[in-house]
Design an enzyme around this catalytic site. Structure first.
Site, PDB file in Angstrom:
ATOM      1  N   PHE A  15       0.927  -1.122  -0.166  1.00 46.51           N
ATOM      2  CA  PHE A  15      -0.054   0.170  -0.012  1.00 46.51           C
ATOM      3  C   PHE A  15       0.919   1.188   0.154  1.00 46.51           C
ATOM      4  O   PHE A  15       1.956   1.151   0.789  1.00 46.51           O
ATOM      5  CB  PHE A  15      -0.841   0.075   1.151  1.00 46.51           C
ATOM      6  CG  PHE A  15      -1.872   1.055   0.991  1.00 46.51           C
ATOM      7  CD1 PHE A  15      -2.952   0.981   0.324  1.00 46.51           C
ATOM      8  CD2 PHE A  15      -1.891   2.368   1.968  1.00 46.51           C
ATOM      9  CE1 PHE A  15      -3.965   1.950   0.309  1.00 46.51           C
ATOM     10  CE2 PHE A  15      -2.711   3.309   1.773  1.00 46.51           C
ATOM     11  CZ  PHE A  15      -3.937   3.013   1.133  1.00 46.51           C
TER      12      PHE A  15
ATOM     13  N   ASP B  15       1.834  -5.189   7.937  1.00 46.68           N
ATOM     14  CA  ASP B  15       0.538  -4.298   7.757  1.00 46.68           C
ATOM     15  C   ASP B  15      -0.677  -5.435   7.795  1.00 46.68           C
ATOM     16  O   ASP B  15      -0.680  -6.207   6.855  1.00 46.68           O
ATOM     17  CB  ASP B  15       0.723  -3.446   6.577  1.00 46.68           C
ATOM     18  CG  ASP B  15      -0.625  -2.417   6.484  1.00 46.68           C
ATOM     19  OD1 ASP B  15      -1.683  -2.826   7.044  1.00 46.68           O
ATOM     20  OD2 ASP B  15      -0.407  -1.390   6.203  1.00 46.68           O
TER      21      ASP B  15
ATOM     22  N   TYR C 209     -10.738   0.766  10.685  1.00 48.49           N
ATOM     23  CA  TYR C 209     -12.129   1.195   9.809  1.00 48.49           C
ATOM     24  C   TYR C 209     -12.433   0.251   8.699  1.00 48.49           C
ATOM     25  O   TYR C 209     -13.599   0.482   8.173  1.00 48.49           O
ATOM     26  CB  TYR C 209     -12.025   2.645   9.221  1.00 48.49           C
ATOM     27  CG  TYR C 209     -10.773   2.814   8.771  1.00 48.49           C
ATOM     28  CD1 TYR C 209     -10.737   2.472   7.176  1.00 48.49           C
ATOM     29  CD2 TYR C 209      -9.734   3.715   9.231  1.00 48.49           C
ATOM     30  CE1 TYR C 209      -9.473   2.846   6.537  1.00 48.49           C
ATOM     31  CE2 TYR C 209      -8.516   3.892   8.608  1.00 48.49           C
ATOM     32  CZ  TYR C 209      -8.278   3.730   7.550  1.00 48.49           C
ATOM     33  OH  TYR C 209      -7.195   3.696   6.456  1.00 48.49           O
ATOM     34  N   LYS C 210     -11.767  -0.775   8.569  1.00 46.02           N
ATOM     35  CA  LYS C 210     -12.068  -1.595   7.370  1.00 46.02           C
ATOM     36  C   LYS C 210     -12.869  -2.871   8.045  1.00 46.02           C
ATOM     37  O   LYS C 210     -14.203  -2.569   8.462  1.00 46.02           O
ATOM     38  CB  LYS C 210     -10.751  -2.246   6.732  1.00 46.02           C
ATOM     39  CG  LYS C 210     -10.067  -1.148   6.132  1.00 46.02           C
ATOM     40  CD  LYS C 210      -8.787  -1.686   5.654  1.00 46.02           C
ATOM     41  CE  LYS C 210      -7.726  -0.769   5.101  1.00 46.02           C
ATOM     42  NZ  LYS C 210      -8.570  -0.101   3.798  1.00 46.02           N
TER      43      LYS C 210
ATOM     44  N   ARG D 239     -12.345  -3.705  -6.808  1.00 46.81           N
ATOM     45  CA  ARG D 239     -12.145  -4.792  -5.666  1.00 46.81           C
ATOM     46  C   ARG D 239     -13.642  -4.868  -5.044  1.00 46.81           C
ATOM     47  O   ARG D 239     -14.501  -4.048  -4.959  1.00 46.81           O
ATOM     48  CB  ARG D 239     -11.266  -3.796  -4.511  1.00 46.81           C
ATOM     49  CG  ARG D 239      -9.973  -3.976  -4.812  1.00 46.81           C
ATOM     50  CD  ARG D 239      -9.060  -3.729  -3.681  1.00 46.81           C
ATOM     51  NE  ARG D 239      -9.640  -2.443  -3.008  1.00 46.81           N
ATOM     52  CZ  ARG D 239      -9.137  -1.877  -1.972  1.00 46.81           C
ATOM     53  NH1 ARG D 239      -7.783  -2.447  -1.360  1.00 46.81           N
ATOM     54  NH2 ARG D 239      -9.551  -0.991  -1.128  1.00 46.81           N
TER      55      ARG D 239
HETATM   56  C1  LIG Z   1      -2.768  -1.808   3.703  1.00 42.16           C
HETATM   57  C2  LIG Z   1      -2.992  -0.615   4.075  1.00 42.16           C
HETATM   58  N1  LIG Z   1      -2.303   0.215   4.954  1.00 42.16           N
HETATM   59  C3  LIG Z   1      -2.599   1.448   5.499  1.00 42.16           C
HETATM   60  C4  LIG Z   1      -3.594   2.112   4.996  1.00 42.16           C
HETATM   61  C5  LIG Z   1      -3.958   3.624   5.331  1.00 42.16           C
HETATM   62  O1  LIG Z   1      -3.605   3.987   6.517  1.00 42.16           O
HETATM   63  P1  LIG Z   1      -4.263   5.269   7.436  1.00 42.16           P
HETATM   64  O2  LIG Z   1      -5.305   4.955   8.190  1.00 42.16           O
HETATM   65  O3  LIG Z   1      -3.004   6.128   8.020  1.00 42.16           O
HETATM   66  O4  LIG Z   1      -4.860   6.202   5.974  1.00 42.16           O
HETATM   67  C6  LIG Z   1      -4.599   1.355   4.112  1.00 42.16           C
HETATM   68  C7  LIG Z   1      -5.750   2.137   3.721  1.00 42.16           C
HETATM   69  O5  LIG Z   1      -6.678   1.796   3.060  1.00 42.16           O
HETATM   70  C8  LIG Z   1      -4.145   0.104   3.592  1.00 42.16           C
HETATM   71  O6  LIG Z   1      -5.027  -0.391   2.818  1.00 42.16           O
END
Ligand SMILES: Cc1ncc(COP(=O)(O)O)c(C=O)c1O
Length: 406
Positions: free
Chosen positions: A130, A207, A232-233, A381
């Site tokens: 990402f 991650d 939030y996912k 997606r």
């Molecule tokens: C794999 C991954 N890492 C990090 C993030 C984003 O992090 P943040 O909440 O700091 O925007 C996302 C956002 O979609 C993501 O998919």
């Protein structure tokens, strides 16, 4: 698809056989939405969330006022963190906190690892992680004069242990990847990759944004060093809800994260001179806990506790199997490619469909109440959040896509 029983595509039969079907009624209804296929980007709110927020404002914040900090708020980064650890991460207490955004927490943990490996000069990462992860690591490399070792990953698949083994070595300080790839949904073999990095003397930062609440994790058993993820996912914490961070217990004493705020200090209310990190996981914190931001998360974690992560994963696989069956029946003949793994043990909670021109279909899909996610170039997606998604929605959404392609 030719050998598939036509009744296998009947969504009503799938919904009738779904033991988690009733959870869907416990989310806020969205009357104009025919198919919400973006639960891997922003989870839907449980209905109880509105009531809890209202009650929190009226009672906890409204009447307890500053006394609330002594009545549980201050501990919440750890108590909510432990709950995520137990329900979704396979992490024993005292190793997980909720704080910051994923980007900021990722920076703090990545930066702490390179500080903990001062005589090593390389960070291993992959080209399809990402963007925020790549940008943060590029920044740390520039800040600390480190070299980046990029692994070229297939955007329709993801990182493999063999690829990692080929690049790690005595100079590797940190290895960092996504457990479930944001584009393809590929599940990396976290246990094997962590072991390979450890054999080289490196630390690993995962991650878990697209895994937590969807794919069961066993961080303690896998010997994972560090991890971060979005709430939030699949964890349905709401737009911009704070991130979670995990650090292995025995690693904690050697971790010095770079944002030395008062919340991460030992005995913070002493207001003393000089920074001394808190001995435990709270050393990952920097500022005042985001109490309001964590509130929706506490509601959705109750739902996850009730359903259980294994049942969630089972439904997730059924949903993605079903989406792939529909894609094979309707979309592949119309020029669509499946850019996600077919094997269960490598497939996360979403599948990606690719076809030139998909960007132009996003607006007409939204107009029809069908909400997938778009990732350039040409990827739709289909993110299927097991507690809030029905098979009928998947059917309706992909049927709308088929009709638009015609
Ligand atoms: C794999 C991954 N890492 C990090 C993030 C984003 O992090 P943040 O909440 O700091 O925007 C996302 C956002 O979609 C993501 O998919």
């Amino acid at each position: 698809m030719t050998d598939l029983d036509p009744t296998a595509l009947d969504p009503a039969a799938h919904d009738a056989a779904d033991p988690l079907a009733s959870f869907r009624d416990r989310f806020v209804p969205a009357p104009d939405v025919v198919a919400y296929l973006d639960g891997n980007s922003l989870g839907r709110p449980p209905a109880l969330t509105a009531e809890r927020i209202e009650r929190f404002v009226r009672e906890d914040w409204g009447t307890r006022l500053i006394r609330g900090w002594d009545e549980g708020w201050w501990e919440q980064p750890g108590t909510v963190g432990d709950r995520i650890g137990a329900l979704a991460l396979g992490a024993a207490p005292g190793q997980t906190v909720v704080a910051d955004s994923t980007t900021v927490l990722f920076y703090k943990l990545a930066r702490a690892t390179v500080t903990a490996r001062p005589d090593r000069s390389e960070i291993v990462l992959d080209t399809d992680n990402f963007p925020t992860d790549r940008y943060v690591i590029e920044g740390i490399a520039a800040e600390r004069g480190l070299t980046l070792r990029w692994v070229e990953t297939d955007p329709a698949a993801g990182i493999t242990p063999e690829q990692v083994a080929a690049v790690v070595g005595p100079e590797t300080a940190l290895v960092t990847f996504s457990h479930v790839a944001y584009r393809s949904g590929w599940i990396a073999d976290a246990e094997a990759i962590t072991a390979i990095a450890h054999d080289a003397g490196a630390l690993v930062l995962w991650d878990l944004s697209h895994s937590a609440g969807s794919v069961p994790l066993r961080l303690d058993d896998w010997g994972v060093d560090l991890a971060v993820g979005c709430t939030y996912k699949y964890l349905c914490g709401g737009p911009g809800s704070p991130a979670f961070g995990y650090a292995r217990r025995d690693l904690l004493p050697s971790l010095e994260q770079p944002i030395q705020g008062w919340t991460g200090r030992r005995d913070p209310f002493a207001m003393a001179a000089g920074y001394e990190p808190e001995p435990g996981v709270r050393r990952l914190l920097s500022g005042t806990p985001p109490v309001l931001g964590m509130l929706p998360l506490t509601v959705s974690l109750d739902l996850l506790a009730e359903a259980g992560i294994d049942a969630v994963r089972e439904k997730s696989l059924r949903l993605t199997d079903y989406a792939l069956d529909l894609a094979d029946a309707w979309l592949v003949p119309r020029g669509v490619t499946v850019a996600s793994p077919r094997e269960h043990d490598r497939r996360g909670g979403h599948v990606t469909l690719v076809r030139p021109g998909f960007a132009d279909l996003l607006t007409p899909l939204w107009e029809r109440g069908v909400i997938p996610d778009y990732r350039a170039p040409d990827g739709l997606r289909i993110g299927l959040s097991p507690l809030s998604t029905s098979f009928a929605e998947v059917y309706a959404g992909l049927a709308a896509l088929r009709d638009l392609l015609d």
